[in-house]
Design a protein around this motif. Structure first.
Motif, short mmCIF file in Angstrom:
data_model
loop_
_atom_site.label_atom_id
_atom_site.label_comp_id
_atom_site.label_asym_id
_atom_site.label_seq_id
_atom_site.Cartn_x
_atom_site.Cartn_y
_atom_site.Cartn_z
N ALA A 119 0.85 -1.19 0.00
CA ALA A 119 0.00 0.00 0.00
C ALA A 119 0.89 1.24 0.00
O ALA A 119 1.91 1.27 0.69
N GLN A 120 0.51 2.24 -0.77
CA GLN A 120 1.23 3.51 -0.77
C GLN A 120 0.28 4.66 -0.47
O GLN A 120 -0.80 4.75 -1.05
N ILE A 121 0.69 5.51 0.46
CA ILE A 121 0.07 6.82 0.62
C ILE A 121 1.17 7.86 0.58
O ILE A 121 2.35 7.55 0.79
N SER A 122 0.79 9.09 0.33
CA SER A 122 1.79 10.15 0.21
C SER A 122 1.15 11.47 0.62
O SER A 122 -0.08 11.61 0.64
N ASP A 123 1.98 12.43 1.00
CA ASP A 123 1.53 13.82 1.19
C ASP A 123 0.33 13.91 2.14
O ASP A 123 -0.75 14.34 1.76
N ILE A 124 0.55 13.54 3.38
CA ILE A 124 -0.49 13.65 4.40
C ILE A 124 -0.79 15.11 4.71
O ILE A 124 -1.93 15.51 4.87
N HIS A 125 0.24 15.94 4.83
CA HIS A 125 0.09 17.37 5.11
C HIS A 125 -0.84 17.59 6.32
O HIS A 125 -1.92 18.19 6.21
N ALA A 126 -0.39 17.10 7.46
CA ALA A 126 -1.22 17.13 8.66
C ALA A 126 -1.66 18.54 9.04
O ALA A 126 -2.73 18.73 9.63
N GLY A 127 -0.87 19.55 8.70
CA GLY A 127 -1.22 20.93 9.04
C GLY A 127 -2.41 21.47 8.29
O GLY A 127 -2.94 22.53 8.64
N SER A 128 -2.87 20.76 7.26
CA SER A 128 -4.05 21.18 6.51
C SER A 128 -5.31 20.44 6.95
O SER A 128 -6.41 20.94 6.78
N LEU A 129 -5.15 19.24 7.51
CA LEU A 129 -6.30 18.40 7.84
C LEU A 129 -7.12 19.01 8.97
O LEU A 129 -6.57 19.61 9.89
N TYR A 130 -8.45 18.84 8.90
CA TYR A 130 -9.29 19.36 9.97
C TYR A 130 -10.37 18.38 10.42
O TYR A 130 -11.09 18.65 11.38
N ASP A 131 -10.51 17.24 9.74
CA ASP A 131 -11.55 16.28 10.11
C ASP A 131 -10.89 14.96 10.51
O ASP A 131 -10.64 14.09 9.67
N SER A 132 -10.59 14.81 11.78
CA SER A 132 -9.86 13.63 12.26
C SER A 132 -10.66 12.35 12.05
O SER A 132 -10.09 11.29 11.79
N ASN A 133 -11.98 12.42 12.15
CA ASN A 133 -12.81 11.23 11.94
C ASN A 133 -12.73 10.75 10.49
O ASN A 133 -12.67 9.54 10.24
N ALA A 134 -12.71 11.68 9.56
CA ALA A 134 -12.58 11.31 8.15
C ALA A 134 -11.21 10.72 7.87
O ALA A 134 -11.08 9.74 7.12
N VAL A 135 -10.17 11.29 8.49
CA VAL A 135 -8.82 10.76 8.33
C VAL A 135 -8.75 9.34 8.89
O VAL A 135 -8.14 8.44 8.29
N LYS A 136 -9.38 9.13 10.03
CA LYS A 136 -9.40 7.79 10.64
C LYS A 136 -10.06 6.78 9.71
O LYS A 136 -9.58 5.65 9.55
N LYS A 137 -11.16 7.19 9.05
CA LYS A 137 -11.83 6.30 8.11
C LYS A 137 -10.90 5.96 6.94
O LYS A 137 -10.91 4.84 6.44
N GLY A 138 -10.09 6.96 6.51
CA GLY A 138 -9.14 6.70 5.43
C GLY A 138 -8.09 5.69 5.83
O GLY A 138 -7.72 4.80 5.04
N VAL A 139 -7.60 5.79 7.06
CA VAL A 139 -6.60 4.85 7.55
C VAL A 139 -7.19 3.44 7.64
O VAL A 139 -6.56 2.46 7.23
N TYR A 140 -8.41 3.33 8.14
CA TYR A 140 -9.05 2.02 8.25
C TYR A 140 -9.40 1.46 6.87
O TYR A 140 -9.39 0.24 6.67
N LEU A 141 -9.68 2.34 5.92
CA LEU A 141 -9.91 1.90 4.55
C LEU A 141 -8.65 1.25 3.99
O LEU A 141 -8.71 0.21 3.32
N LEU A 142 -7.50 1.87 4.25
CA LEU A 142 -6.23 1.29 3.81
C LEU A 142 -6.01 -0.07 4.49
O LEU A 142 -5.68 -1.06 3.84
N LEU A 143 -6.21 -0.12 5.80
CA LEU A 143 -5.97 -1.36 6.54
C LEU A 143 -6.91 -2.47 6.11
O LEU A 143 -6.55 -3.66 6.20
N SER A 144 -8.10 -2.11 5.64
CA SER A 144 -9.05 -3.13 5.19
C SER A 144 -8.54 -3.90 3.98
O SER A 144 -9.02 -5.00 3.68
N GLN A 145 -7.56 -3.33 3.28
CA GLN A 145 -6.97 -4.01 2.12
C GLN A 145 -5.92 -5.04 2.52
O GLN A 145 -5.41 -5.78 1.69
N LYS A 146 -5.57 -5.08 3.82
CA LYS A 146 -4.62 -6.04 4.39
C LYS A 146 -3.30 -6.10 3.60
O LYS A 146 -2.88 -7.17 3.13
#
Length: 368
Positions: A119-146
């Motif tokens: 799995a590859q992700i890039s450019d998180i840019h944490a200083g721009s993010l404002y919806d932690s719940n949506a970010v969490k869903k993105g992380v779990y979406l990645l993990l669901s791919q095992k």
């Protein structure tokens, strides 16, 4: 105003988005108004030159829509189209993560690695993010791919290590059986805006301390941060090599990458070499001409321009005029480059046509 007021990331995004979006709409509308003004000027000049006498219309209420009204209303309609698209990009697309599955055909792939997923992700840019719940869903979406392995290809923050404070507990969930490997991107060094601070906050640390803190975040997350170095991954006494280079780009004013150093401990007998390099311009400038032993390069950096369109047959974004390789898979002879368009976003808070991306690579030694 963001320079002087310490707002939450959401309000920063809000007060960045609406003025710029309205300005873009007005600029488009001004084109139509300008065309109407020029038409009126030339019409009056022609009228005075020909001295044509006008006759009053006996039925003024039955006149069709005038030219000026038509042009103005057409301009309003057309300028509203990008405004609506950009607003949708702000409200719905910033966290609408898209999973892309890519088959990587590697003829020298050891049998033990057949079917391995990365799995590859890039450019998180944490200083721009404002919806932690949506970010969490993105992380779990990645993990669901095992995935068996995870690559992060740089730009964890915009400027400061402290931007990750609210997201450490989310991204430390990113684990994989064969490990998580990461590199630094151009923003992680603090070169752009490190001395920028709000009038009510004194700078707390030096650029060097901030960079050390960014590197320490990778350690806290359990990620293997590769700083111009390599690491072998072994399964059943067969191996492939992961190489990570610090940021290097054709147009960068600060280049920290040293590919000679990163490759110095890679065994000539290594059957597969996978490189993490943040800026895709590195591929054509140094990797293709000098390192034919690098099979695949994984990059990010471009964000896909955060605006454009993409389908299986064709894709376009204004960013292509700066980066010839800006999104997706590119191949020359036996070497490949993949450019991930980013997990987060930077500056203008909208994505139109180019969604945030999670890429899943399936390693194969032949076409199915």
């Amino acid at each position: 105003m963001n320079l002087f007021f310490e707002w939450s990331n959401f309000f920063t995004a809000l007060f960045t988005f609406f003025p710029i979006s309205l300005l873009l709409g007005k600029m488009l509308l001004l084109f139509f108004i300008g065309a109407d003004v020029l038409s009126l000027i030339f019409k009056n000049i022609s009228k005075h030159l020909t001295k044509k006498r006008t006759v009053a219309d006996p039925h003024p209420n039955n006149k069709p829509i005038g030219r000026s009204d038509f042009i103005l209303k057409s301009g309003i309609l057309l300028s509203s189209i990008p405004l609506v698209a950009l607003t949708r990009g702000f409200m719905f697309n910033l966290y609408d993560y898209e999973i892309k599955h890519i088959d990587l055909i590697l003829s020298n792939l050891p049998k033990s690695f057949e079917g391995i997923t990365i799995a590859q992700i890039s450019d998180i840019h944490a200083g721009s993010l404002y919806d932690s719940n949506a970010v969490k869903k993105g992380v779990y979406l990645l993990l669901s791919q095992k995935p068996d392995m995870i690559f992060f290809t740089g730009d964890l923050v915009n400027d400061f290590a402290e931007e990750m404070d609210d997201y450490l507990s989310i991204f430390d969930k990113l684990k994989a059986p064969l490990g998580v490997f990461s590199i630094l991107g151009n923003h992680d060094y603090g070169d752009y805006h490190f001395n920028r601070f709000h009038f009510n906050r004194e700078p707390k640390l030096t650029k060097e301390q901030n960079l050390a803190n960014v590197k320490d975040i990778h350690r806290k997350l359990g990620w293997h941060l590769l700083l111009n170095e390599s690491k072998d991954i072994s399964i059943n006494n067969e191996k492939i090599t992961i190489i990570g280079v610090e940021n290097w780009g054709v147009n960068n004013s600060h280049n920290y990458g040293d590919l000679d150093l990163a490759m110095s401990k890679v065994a000539p007998s290594s059957p597969i070499n996978l490189l993490l390099s943040h800026d895709p311009s590195h591929w054509r400038a140094e990797i293709l001409p000098k390192y034919p032993m690098i099979d695949v390069t994984f990059s990010g950096h471009t964000h896909g321009g955060q605006f454009g369109y993409s389908n299986p047959d064709h894709q376009w974004s204004p960013i292509k005029y700066t980066y010839p390789e800006w999104a997706g898979l590119y191949q020359e002879k036996h070497q490949s480059l993949y450019v991930n368009v980013g997990f987060g976003y930077l500056d203008y808070p909208s994505r139109v046509g180019i969604m945030p991306e999670i890429t899943i690579f399936h390693l194969k030694n032949k076409v199915s």
